[in-house]
Design a protein around this motif. Structure first.
Motif, PDB file in Angstrom:
ATOM      1  N   VAL A 196      -1.773   3.077 -11.017  1.00  0.00           N
ATOM      2  CA  VAL A 196      -2.023   1.954 -10.107  1.00  0.00           C
ATOM      3  C   VAL A 196      -2.381   2.447  -8.717  1.00  0.00           C
ATOM      4  CG1 VAL A 196      -0.602   0.208 -11.207  1.00  0.00           C
ATOM      5  CG2 VAL A 196       0.435   1.771  -9.552  1.00  0.00           C
ATOM      6  N   THR A 197      -3.185   1.642  -8.024  1.00  0.00           N
ATOM      7  CA  THR A 197      -3.358   1.878  -6.600  1.00  0.00           C
ATOM      8  C   THR A 197      -3.439   0.520  -5.926  1.00  0.00           C
ATOM      9  OG1 THR A 197      -5.566   1.891  -5.610  1.00  0.00           O
ATOM     10  CG2 THR A 197      -5.212   3.360  -7.449  1.00  0.00           C
ATOM     11  N   SER A 198      -3.115   0.508  -4.654  1.00  0.00           N
ATOM     12  CA  SER A 198      -3.102  -0.746  -3.912  1.00  0.00           C
ATOM     13  C   SER A 198      -4.515  -1.268  -3.726  1.00  0.00           C
ATOM     14  CB  SER A 198      -2.455  -0.530  -2.552  1.00  0.00           C
ATOM     15  OG  SER A 198      -1.215   0.098  -2.744  1.00  0.00           O
ATOM     16  N   ARG A 199      -4.620  -2.544  -3.726  1.00  0.00           N
ATOM     17  CA  ARG A 199      -5.883  -3.258  -3.456  1.00  0.00           C
ATOM     18  C   ARG A 199      -7.059  -2.809  -4.286  1.00  0.00           C
ATOM     19  NH1 ARG A 199      -4.177  -5.431   2.034  1.00  0.00           N
ATOM     20  NH2 ARG A 199      -2.559  -3.925   2.285  1.00  0.00           N
TER      21      ARG A 199
ATOM     22  N   GLY B  83       0.794  -1.224   0.000  1.00  0.00           N
ATOM     23  CA  GLY B  83       0.000   0.000   0.000  1.00  0.00           C
ATOM     24  C   GLY B  83       0.826   1.273   0.000  1.00  0.00           C
ATOM     25  N   ILE B  84       2.155   1.147   0.023  1.00  0.00           N
ATOM     26  CA  ILE B  84       2.961   2.366   0.119  1.00  0.00           C
ATOM     27  C   ILE B  84       2.939   3.148  -1.200  1.00  0.00           C
ATOM     28  CG2 ILE B  84       5.183   1.338  -0.484  1.00  0.00           C
ATOM     29  CD1 ILE B  84       6.332   3.213   1.774  1.00  0.00           C
ATOM     30  N   ILE B  85       2.579   2.477  -2.281  1.00  0.00           N
ATOM     31  CA  ILE B  85       2.425   3.183  -3.554  1.00  0.00           C
ATOM     32  C   ILE B  85       1.353   4.270  -3.423  1.00  0.00           C
ATOM     33  CG2 ILE B  85       1.676   2.939  -5.976  1.00  0.00           C
ATOM     34  CD1 ILE B  85       4.388   1.755  -5.654  1.00  0.00           C
ATOM     35  N   ASP B  86       0.294   3.966  -2.678  1.00  0.00           N
ATOM     36  CA  ASP B  86      -0.764   4.966  -2.469  1.00  0.00           C
ATOM     37  C   ASP B  86      -0.210   6.187  -1.740  1.00  0.00           C
ATOM     38  OD1 ASP B  86      -2.445   3.267  -3.692  1.00  0.00           O
ATOM     39  OD2 ASP B  86      -3.869   3.063  -2.042  1.00  0.00           O
ATOM     40  N   ARG B  87       0.637   5.944  -0.748  1.00  0.00           N
ATOM     41  CA  ARG B  87       1.261   7.065  -0.040  1.00  0.00           C
ATOM     42  C   ARG B  87       2.071   7.912  -1.034  1.00  0.00           C
ATOM     43  NH1 ARG B  87       0.364   9.820   3.671  1.00  0.00           N
ATOM     44  NH2 ARG B  87       0.446   8.308   5.347  1.00  0.00           N
ATOM     45  N   PHE B  88       2.928   7.262  -1.792  1.00  0.00           N
ATOM     46  CA  PHE B  88       3.769   8.002  -2.740  1.00  0.00           C
ATOM     47  C   PHE B  88       2.915   8.784  -3.740  1.00  0.00           C
ATOM     48  CE2 PHE B  88       7.183   4.658  -1.941  1.00  0.00           C
ATOM     49  CZ  PHE B  88       7.933   5.509  -1.159  1.00  0.00           C
ATOM     50  N   ARG B  89       1.852   8.145  -4.203  1.00  0.00           N
ATOM     51  CA  ARG B  89       1.073   8.775  -5.272  1.00  0.00           C
ATOM     52  C   ARG B  89       0.261   9.972  -4.788  1.00  0.00           C
ATOM     53  NH1 ARG B  89      -2.638   5.960  -8.517  1.00  0.00           N
ATOM     54  NH2 ARG B  89      -2.735   8.049  -9.348  1.00  0.00           N
ATOM     55  N   THR B  90       0.062  10.101  -3.483  1.00  0.00           N
ATOM     56  CA  THR B  90      -0.642  11.284  -3.007  1.00  0.00           C
ATOM     57  C   THR B  90       0.330  12.377  -2.570  1.00  0.00           C
ATOM     58  OG1 THR B  90      -0.793  10.366  -0.782  1.00  0.00           O
ATOM     59  CG2 THR B  90      -2.665   9.988  -2.233  1.00  0.00           C
TER      60      THR B  90
END
Lengths: 337, 285
Positions: B282-285, B107-114
């Motif tokens: 992309v986003t997680s889950r 889920g850290i991709i979501d953090r980076f993407r925001t």
């Protein structure tokens, strides 16, 4: 007019070999600046999808979204510097320490090395993360990761804070602490949009609540307005044996303004009444006359549980949740027989 | 979480003015690279694997096959080293695939993407991490090679060019793997996928045996295999091609180093934009 504004958001997912899911089905939201709005809904209602659209993570199939007048869908790069986000699952790097995680987020907000380190230290104190400060996140509990992730959303003082089920997985003390932090941010002018399954959380924190189900808002207003829409007070009895249910319902029907509700195990009977204290007195007198034993009897104001049940026909959470049990406004007479 | 209600002023600092695109890119690329360097430090398995495995390969191939496979005019050690280099760095590129898949899962991709960061930064940091791992592997393999009798028969500059070419090729593959890593559902899948692609690519080539000695149609595949060009180029740059070896008549066989450079450029031109675009969706889950 809201600081965060969403109009007619729609998003359809088509899982392989399954019917298309309308994750968002014409969702509208208005969050005034400096207030807290809660999106309240059960699992799968579209809460996370809505947050993902507003935090630039996904693009809806149609509809518009703006934050402070800036189009979220066209200009995500203008939105990202002013938002703080904490998703439903802790987004932390397992191999970094708590400090390194927060420092990294600061550096990626372009705070600079010194400010990032200073801020990371402040957040470690604020969220009581000293244990995880210098050790890799891997191996820490879910609650600890969650707090690091929440701290990550506050590395800057965001103008808008998005919290997707912020206190899921936190112990009660951390939950209260989180509420304090959220309130203090709002006092400083931050606008907050949070999602929750916890009715109590929405009740405690939110200026406005949007109840959503199957991808759209089915009711909105303050907690009091929503409760008022369900009307009146409630008398609730917990019976010792289920056999007495029918007789009890009989008595309560005479006093109530609506048909009494009986729980699945036939041990809890609830009814709406005009005047709680009066009805409770009468009920208790009648029950004691007939020797019907009670574990518990009380009156309560309607909770958001009642709101949700009435609006959707189903309860908000799958299992009974202890935080909603202790929700506001219950007066109890213990062990009345 | 105490004492927060006492202070009317909320915690934190306002987000600063965002830097220009280039300055932001350098900062973000460095921060994500540092993240991957810390990971290499924290997860010793990676370092152990990247050093022990090449040592094992060098020893296995030189001692197990040296007596069986004869290379006229040279020693098998001299012949095999470029092949082992190529195989190791090519497999080294798979870390980017599994790491991106893992980041998505965590889920850290979501953090980076925001965050207001450059959309290519996470990938830049990730592929830089592979580059570092592969560089370490190269050093380890070269030292081991020297110990078991491998010698460079060319100039220092040519040898450096050979190492650079190997690393560059693997770097380009890292971007391909990173893209694949964002297209699969789990880190386990990407490992299987990359093995399915990379084993034929490295083994049906001139890495371990002369391509000419392979039966058809493997031979044709090997001659057109980019890994063959890479190994051939490295061999030439290390001066490990036995004198008098006939050179194939295709342009690629005659100019393997240039062919590899062209190939690397094409891969990067196609896969860097694809990977960055994928990352922005992309986003997680």
């Amino acid at each position: 007019m809201g600081f965060i504004e969403a109009r007619d958001l729609r998003k359809i997912y088509t899982p392989k070999g399954a019917e298309p899911v309308h994750a968002l089905d014409g969702l509208d939201l208005d969050v005034p600046e400096g207030t807290i709005t809660a999106i309240l809904g059960p699992n799968g209602a579209g809460k996370t999808t809505a947050v993902k659209v507003l935090t630039t993570l996904i693009t809806p199939d149609s509809g518009t979204a703006t934050i402070g007048g800036v189009n979220v869908l066209n200009r995500p790069e203008a939105i990202r510097p002013i938002i703080g986000v904490s998703g439903q699952y802790a987004a932390v790097d397992e191999n970094l320490t708590g400090f390194e995680n927060l420092d990294m987020v600061g550096r990626l907000y372009h705070l600079g090395a010194r400010a990032s380190r200073a801020r990371a230290r402040e957040l470690i104190d604020l969220f009581e993360l000293s244990e995880a400060q210098n050790r890799p996140v891997k191996g820490f509990s879910g609650g600890m990761r969650r707090r690091i992730d929440l701290a990550g959303a506050l590395v800057t003082r965001p103008r808008v804070l998005f919290l997707d089920e912020p206190t899921t997985g936190l112990d009660p003390r951390s939950r209260l602490g989180m509420w304090d932090i959220i309130r203090s941010l709002v006092d400083g002018g931050t606008t907050v949009l949070l999602t929750t399954q916890y009715l109590e959380e929405a009740d405690q924190l939110a200026d406005d609540i949007s109840v959503i189900d199957t991808g759209k808002v089915i009711a909105k207003g303050t907690a009091d307005e929503l409760k008022a829409s369900v009307g009146g007070q409630r008398v609730e009895l917990n019976l010792v044996t289920a056999e007495n249910a029918a007789e009890t319902v009989e008595i309560m029907r005479r006093l109530g303004t609506a048909e009494p509700a009986v729980s699945n195990d036939s041990r809890t009977v609830t009814v709406s009444v005009e005047s709680g204290p009066e009805a409770l007195r009468v009920v208790l007198a009648e029950l004691s006359e007939r020797n019907i034993a009670l574990f518990d009897a009380g009156m309560r104001r309607p909770t958001l549980d009642d709101v949700f049940l009435r609006l959707t026909g189903h309860v908000a959470t799958d299992e009974s949740d202890d935080t909603t049990e202790t929700a506001s406004g219950r007066t109890r007479a213990r062990k009345t027989t | 979480m105490t004492g927060t209600t006492a202070t009317p002023r909320p915690p934190g600092v306002d987000a600063p003015q965002q830097p220009g695109a280039l300055a932001g890119w350098f900062n973000d690329g460095w921060i994500t690279t540092r993240r991957n360097l810390i990971k290499i430090k924290r997860v010793p398995d990676i370092l152990v694997f990247t050093t022990l495995q090449p040592i094992m390969f060098v020893l296995l191939f030189t001692y197990v096959y040296a007596g069986v496979i004869e290379i006229p005019g040279s020693t098998y050690v001299d012949f095999i080293m470029a092949g082992i280099f190529a195989q190791t760095v090519v497999f080294g590129s798979t870390y980017s695939g599994s790491a991106m898949a893992q980041d998505l899962k965590d889920g850290i991709i979501d953090r980076f993407r925001t965050l207001p960061m450059s959309p290519s930064a996470v990938l830049v940091g990730r592929t830089n991490g592979d580059l570092l791992i592969n560089s370490i592997s190269m050093v380890v393999m070269m030292v081991t090679g020297f110990i078991v009798g491998w010698r460079i028969h060319s100039s220092f500059l040519e040898a450096v060019a050979g190492v650079a070419l190997l690393l560059l090729f693997a770097y380009a593959l890292s971007w391909v793997m990173a893209l694949l890593g964002m297209m699969v559902r789990s880190p386990e899948v990407i490992n299987n996928v990359s093995f399915l692609i990379l084993f034929p690519l490295t083994f049906i080539s001139n890495a371990f045996v002369p391509a000419e000695s392979l039966p058809e149609p493997l031979r044709t595949f090997a001659l057109w295999n980019p890994v063959t060009a890479l190994v051939q180029a490295a061999r030439e740059l290390f001066g490990n091609v036995p004198p008098g070896t006939p050179v194939g008549d295709s342009w690629v066989q005659q100019n393997p180093a240039i062919a590899v450079l062209v190939g690397v450029t094409v891969i990067l031109l196609i896969f860097v934009p694809l990977a960055v675009r994928r990352f922005s969706q992309v986003t997680s889950r």
